[in-house]
Design a protein around this motif. Sequence first.
Motif: not given
Length: 70
Positions: A29-30, A37-40, A51-64, A11-18
């Motif tokens: 990133y942090e 970690i919290e969601i897990a 990945r999607d939940s963490a990105l949404n929490a910081v205001g990003h949408k999944r692109l990859i 999940a973190f690897e995929a989020a980093c790409k976004v």
Amino acid sequence: MTKQQKAMGEAFEAACKVLDEAGQSSVVYEAVAKCIIEIAKSGERDPNQLRDSALNAVGHKRLIPLLPSN
């Protein structure tokens, strides 16, 4: 490595790409890592959901899309 650790890593690897595509700072990133970690901790094991939940929490949408595991 546990299933939870593997899912968090994927999940973190995929989020980093976004985040790389968006040119985000290390602070974001942090924040994403902490969210994953919290969601897990709540029991989620699906890397896509983590990945999607963490990105949404910081205001990003999944692109990859996350590649399927073998």
